[in-house]
Design an enzyme around this catalytic site. Structure first.
Site, PDB file in Angstrom:
ATOM      1  N   ALA A  17       0.736  -1.099   0.096  1.00 35.51           N
ATOM      2  CA  ALA A  17      -0.026  -0.119   0.080  1.00 35.51           C
ATOM      3  C   ALA A  17       0.704   1.260   0.063  1.00 35.51           C
ATOM      4  CB  ALA A  17      -0.986   0.005   1.137  1.00 35.51           C
ATOM      5  N   GLY A  38      12.216   0.081   3.657  1.00 34.88           N
ATOM      6  CA  GLY A  38      13.562  -0.424   3.009  1.00 34.88           C
ATOM      7  C   GLY A  38      14.516  -1.361   3.569  1.00 34.88           C
ATOM      8  N   ASN A  59       4.380  -2.385   8.659  1.00 32.27           N
ATOM      9  CA  ASN A  59       4.215  -1.176   8.001  1.00 32.27           C
ATOM     10  C   ASN A  59       5.612  -0.480   8.278  1.00 32.27           C
ATOM     11  OD1 ASN A  59       3.582   1.537   6.969  1.00 32.27           O
ATOM     12  ND2 ASN A  59       1.303   0.746   7.735  1.00 32.27           N
ATOM     13  N   THR A  60       5.849   0.708   8.107  1.00 32.89           N
ATOM     14  CA  THR A  60       7.229   1.326   8.518  1.00 32.89           C
ATOM     15  C   THR A  60       7.616   1.499   9.744  1.00 32.89           C
ATOM     16  OG1 THR A  60       6.137   3.610   8.269  1.00 32.89           O
ATOM     17  CG2 THR A  60       7.088   2.833   6.011  1.00 32.89           C
ATOM     18  N   MET A  91       4.005  10.987   4.470  1.00 33.44           N
ATOM     19  CA  MET A  91       3.074  11.535   3.614  1.00 33.44           C
ATOM     20  C   MET A  91       1.817  12.003   4.322  1.00 33.44           C
ATOM     21  SD  MET A  91       4.824  11.208   0.982  1.00 33.44           S
ATOM     22  CE  MET A  91       3.601  11.414  -0.619  1.00 33.44           C
ATOM     23  N   SER A 100       9.868   0.134  -1.151  1.00 28.94           N
ATOM     24  CA  SER A 100      10.853   1.010  -1.300  1.00 28.94           C
ATOM     25  C   SER A 100      11.805   0.458  -2.224  1.00 28.94           C
ATOM     26  CB  SER A 100      11.574   0.955   0.046  1.00 28.94           C
ATOM     27  OG  SER A 100      10.755   1.508   1.157  1.00 28.94           O
ATOM     28  N   ASN A 123       2.141   8.365  10.393  1.00 29.87           N
ATOM     29  CA  ASN A 123       1.974   9.608  10.164  1.00 29.87           C
ATOM     30  C   ASN A 123       0.535  10.397  10.461  1.00 29.87           C
ATOM     31  OD1 ASN A 123       4.771   9.653   9.203  1.00 29.87           O
ATOM     32  ND2 ASN A 123       4.022   8.685   7.525  1.00 29.87           N
ATOM     33  N   THR A 124      -0.217   9.687  11.153  1.00 33.04           N
ATOM     34  CA  THR A 124      -1.403  10.288  11.527  1.00 33.04           C
ATOM     35  C   THR A 124      -1.641  10.012  12.851  1.00 33.04           C
ATOM     36  OG1 THR A 124      -2.810   9.352   9.442  1.00 33.04           O
ATOM     37  CG2 THR A 124      -3.899   9.785  11.361  1.00 33.04           C
ATOM     38  N   ASN A 156       9.142   8.385   5.106  1.00 32.07           N
ATOM     39  CA  ASN A 156       7.917   9.217   4.294  1.00 32.07           C
ATOM     40  C   ASN A 156       7.178   9.690   5.591  1.00 32.07           C
ATOM     41  OD1 ASN A 156       5.066   8.198   4.304  1.00 32.07           O
ATOM     42  ND2 ASN A 156       6.394   6.314   4.365  1.00 32.07           N
ATOM     43  N   ASN A 166      -5.713  -0.585   8.407  1.00 26.05           N
ATOM     44  CA  ASN A 166      -4.506   0.038   8.384  1.00 26.05           C
ATOM     45  C   ASN A 166      -4.412   0.857   9.831  1.00 26.05           C
ATOM     46  OD1 ASN A 166      -1.992   1.078   8.692  1.00 26.05           O
ATOM     47  ND2 ASN A 166      -2.187   2.348   6.756  1.00 26.05           N
ATOM     48  N   PHE A 225      -1.348  10.042   4.744  1.00 25.97           N
ATOM     49  CA  PHE A 225      -2.523   9.526   3.940  1.00 25.97           C
ATOM     50  C   PHE A 225      -3.059  10.689   3.102  1.00 25.97           C
ATOM     51  CE2 PHE A 225      -3.792   6.740   7.724  1.00 25.97           C
ATOM     52  CZ  PHE A 225      -2.712   5.637   7.229  1.00 25.97           C
ATOM     53  N   SER A 237       0.291   3.124  10.443  1.00 28.98           N
ATOM     54  CA  SER A 237       1.112   4.337   9.764  1.00 28.98           C
ATOM     55  C   SER A 237       1.447   5.287  10.916  1.00 28.98           C
ATOM     56  CB  SER A 237       0.449   4.711   8.618  1.00 28.98           C
ATOM     57  OG  SER A 237       0.053   4.271   7.728  1.00 28.98           O
ATOM     58  N   LYS A 282      -3.419  -4.630   9.154  1.00 30.21           N
ATOM     59  CA  LYS A 282      -1.749  -4.262   8.946  1.00 30.21           C
ATOM     60  C   LYS A 282      -1.034  -3.826  10.388  1.00 30.21           C
ATOM     61  CE  LYS A 282       1.249  -2.132   5.842  1.00 30.21           C
ATOM     62  NZ  LYS A 282       1.541  -1.455   4.245  1.00 30.21           N
TER      63      LYS A 282
HETATM   64  C1  LIG Z   1       6.128   6.633   0.343  1.00 33.37           C
HETATM   65  C2  LIG Z   1       5.518   5.460   1.097  1.00 33.37           C
HETATM   66  C3  LIG Z   1       3.917   5.634   1.579  1.00 33.37           C
HETATM   67  C4  LIG Z   1       3.387   4.625   2.236  1.00 33.37           C
HETATM   68  N1  LIG Z   1       2.058   4.727   2.158  1.00 33.37           N
HETATM   69  C5  LIG Z   1       1.283   3.768   2.764  1.00 33.37           C
HETATM   70  C6  LIG Z   1      -0.016   3.822   3.145  1.00 33.37           C
HETATM   71  O1  LIG Z   1      -0.528   4.727   2.733  1.00 33.37           O
HETATM   72  N2  LIG Z   1      -0.830   2.653   3.844  1.00 33.37           N
HETATM   73  C7  LIG Z   1       0.204   1.929   4.286  1.00 33.37           C
HETATM   74  O2  LIG Z   1      -0.492   0.702   4.686  1.00 33.37           O
HETATM   75  N3  LIG Z   1       1.419   1.811   4.022  1.00 33.37           N
HETATM   76  C8  LIG Z   1       2.034   2.424   3.351  1.00 33.37           C
HETATM   77  N4  LIG Z   1       3.376   2.637   3.270  1.00 33.37           N
HETATM   78  C9  LIG Z   1       4.249   1.660   3.777  1.00 33.37           C
HETATM   79  C10 LIG Z   1       4.467   0.158   2.813  1.00 33.37           C
HETATM   80  O3  LIG Z   1       3.223  -0.139   2.285  1.00 33.37           O
HETATM   81  C11 LIG Z   1       5.284  -0.763   3.379  1.00 33.37           C
HETATM   82  O4  LIG Z   1       4.544  -1.429   4.396  1.00 33.37           O
HETATM   83  C12 LIG Z   1       6.412  -0.492   4.060  1.00 33.37           C
HETATM   84  O5  LIG Z   1       7.118   0.377   3.207  1.00 33.37           O
HETATM   85  C13 LIG Z   1       7.589  -1.560   4.137  1.00 33.37           C
HETATM   86  O6  LIG Z   1       8.059  -1.977   2.852  1.00 33.37           O
HETATM   87  P1  LIG Z   1       9.297  -1.709   1.949  1.00 33.37           P
HETATM   88  O7  LIG Z   1      10.309  -1.714   2.982  1.00 33.37           O
HETATM   89  O8  LIG Z   1       9.069  -2.835   1.011  1.00 33.37           O
HETATM   90  O9  LIG Z   1       8.856  -0.498   1.468  1.00 33.37           O
HETATM   91  C14 LIG Z   1       4.113   3.301   2.455  1.00 33.37           C
HETATM   92  C15 LIG Z   1       5.747   3.651   2.348  1.00 33.37           C
HETATM   93  C16 LIG Z   1       6.077   4.421   1.787  1.00 33.37           C
HETATM   94  C17 LIG Z   1       7.507   4.224   1.418  1.00 33.37           C
END
Ligand SMILES: Cc1cc2nc3c(=O)[nH]c(=O)nc-3n(C[C@H](O)[C@H](O)[C@H](O)COP(=O)(O)O)c2cc1C
Length: 368
Positions: free
Chosen positions: A67, A276, A251-252, A118, A327, A184-185, A116, A179, A120, A182, A222
């Site tokens: 996502a 990442g 998630n992150t 962002m 990432s 950021n909320t 990030n 979700n 949402f 995240s 998640k």
């Molecule tokens: C720029 C960015 C925006 C993201 N936005 C969302 C989001 O809106 N909802 C969500 O559940 N995860 C979001 N994620 C998290 C990713 O879905 C994923 O769980 C996280 O980046 C770990 O995977 P990766 O290491 O392969 O990036 C976002 C990640 C990135 C980098």
């Protein structure tokens, strides 16, 4: 080749602008029939051996787009064309919102990571539902819909906001994701506490059942990598108790320490979720813990720091039926899925497992 392209073009651009540019190219290519057929033939070869099933849905393979990349469901066919076996759109919130002020996306190239905040940014549940309703799919792709809380909605009204999104989007979702992870909320991750999560998941389940009569929409949650181990266990137990279909881990992370970051301290200090390579170890650990707890009772989706076919394979052995990434796509480019598929198929063929399903969780079962 992509590395050179990345260094000469994308790396010199603001990360969010680079994202939009790449996204525009993908969408454009997917609109031209001859081009998209050609690109899909090269980048998305199907391997019979990788065919899989998760929560009752058949898929070409286990590897999907996490996502956040296609928040508004505008490039599902484009991402499928690039080889993603499923595409999780969103996070979509009850109401449209602009997200946090820019700059809000940062590249930590030396660490193959992103930060990030962002927040949402998305078109809101009504607009995204309308888009999905009128979509004419070109490729057969599983579409997950990830929902979250609108920022201005007070925490006491969070359930109603999720329910609003669920009612609008469940009819178009092959699976639905709540979700709560995240960073950021404000307050969102508090919803992972079982006292808050139980009523939320129950209400979203009811909303999906109320609006979609002819099938049961699979429901997943998640979670964050920053949960304490006991809290991971608590979510796992709750998911089993509520009959949830899946858990997406992870998630992150808000953590920075001890991650071996090689990037400038000013970048590392940016507020937001880190994704990442530095996330790899903790995401894998959470996944392993979940599988040890729930076994095959719940489908697990492994995400966080997956860069190579070997990483994806390790997630499967640790208990993931599906694997996702985001990432590494930024750093690896359009041939990324192809490499993952090829490597996964090769690993499965030379493994002792007859099917992908047999490999799921094999490492954890062995060490139990
Ligand atoms: C720029 C960015 C925006 C993201 N936005 C969302 C989001 O809106 N909802 C969500 O559940 N995860 C979001 N994620 C998290 C990713 O879905 C994923 O769980 C996280 O980046 C770990 O995977 P990766 O290491 O392969 O990036 C976002 C990640 C990135 C980098």
């Amino acid at each position: 080749m992509y590395e050179l392209f990345f260094r000469l073009l994308f790396q010199r651009m603001d990360p969010e602008k680079a994202h939009h540019l790449a996204f525009r190219w993908i969408r454009l290519a997917a609109r031209v029939p001859v081009l998209r057929t050609f690109v899909a033939a090269v980048l998305a070869p199907r391997y019979k051996v990788l065919r899989t099933e998760a929560f009752g849905l058949r898929m070409h393979g286990p590897f999907g787009l996490a996502a956040g990349f296609d928040k508004n469901a505008v490039a599902i066919d484009g991402m499928s064309m690039l080889g993603f076996d499923h595409v999780e759109i969103g996070t979509v919130t009850g109401e449209p919102q602009p997200g946090n002020p820019r700059k809000r996306l940062f590249r930590l190239v030396a660490d193959r990571a992103l930060i990030n905040r962002m927040g949402f940014n998305n078109d809101g549940s009504l607009a995204v539902a309308a888009r999905l309703a009128t979509r004419e799919p070109v490729f057969r792709t599983v579409v997950g819909v990830n929902i979250g809380k609108t920022k201005v909605v007070p925490e006491a009204e969070a359930v109603a906001d999720y329910v609003k999104s669920a009612e609008r989007l469940a009819p178009y979702a092959d699976y639905l994701v709540v979700n709560v992870s995240s960073p950021n909320t404000p307050g969102l991750r508090d919803l992972q506490a079982t006292e808050a999560l139980r009523p939320l998941l129950t209400a979203v389940r009811e909303a999906a059942d109320r609006t979609v009569a002819n099938r049961r929409v699979p429901l997943l949650v998640k979670i964050a990598p920053d949960l304490a181990d006991e809290d991971v266990d608590a979510v796992a137990d709750l998911a089993v108790e509520l009959g949830l279909d899946g858990i997406i881990a992870t998630n992150t992370t808000i953590a920075r320490e001890g991650l071996g970051l090689a990037s400038a301290p000013s970048l590392v200090k940016e507020t937001g979720g880190l994704s990442g390579a530095p996330l790899k170890a903790r995401s894998l650990e959470v996944l392993r813990r979940l599988y040890a707890r729930v076994g095959d009772r719940i489908t697990l989706v492994g995400v966080g720091g997956v860069e190579t076919a070997e990483d994806a394979w390790q997630r499967i052995l640790a208990g993931a039926t599906l694997v996702q990434g985001y990432s590494a796509f930024v750093y690896e480019g359009p041939f990324w899925c192809r490499a993952i598929h090829k490597g996964l198929a090769a690993r499965l063929r030379t493994s002792p497992y007859a099917t992908l399903a047999d490999a799921v969780g094999a490492d954890v079962r062995k060490s139990a």
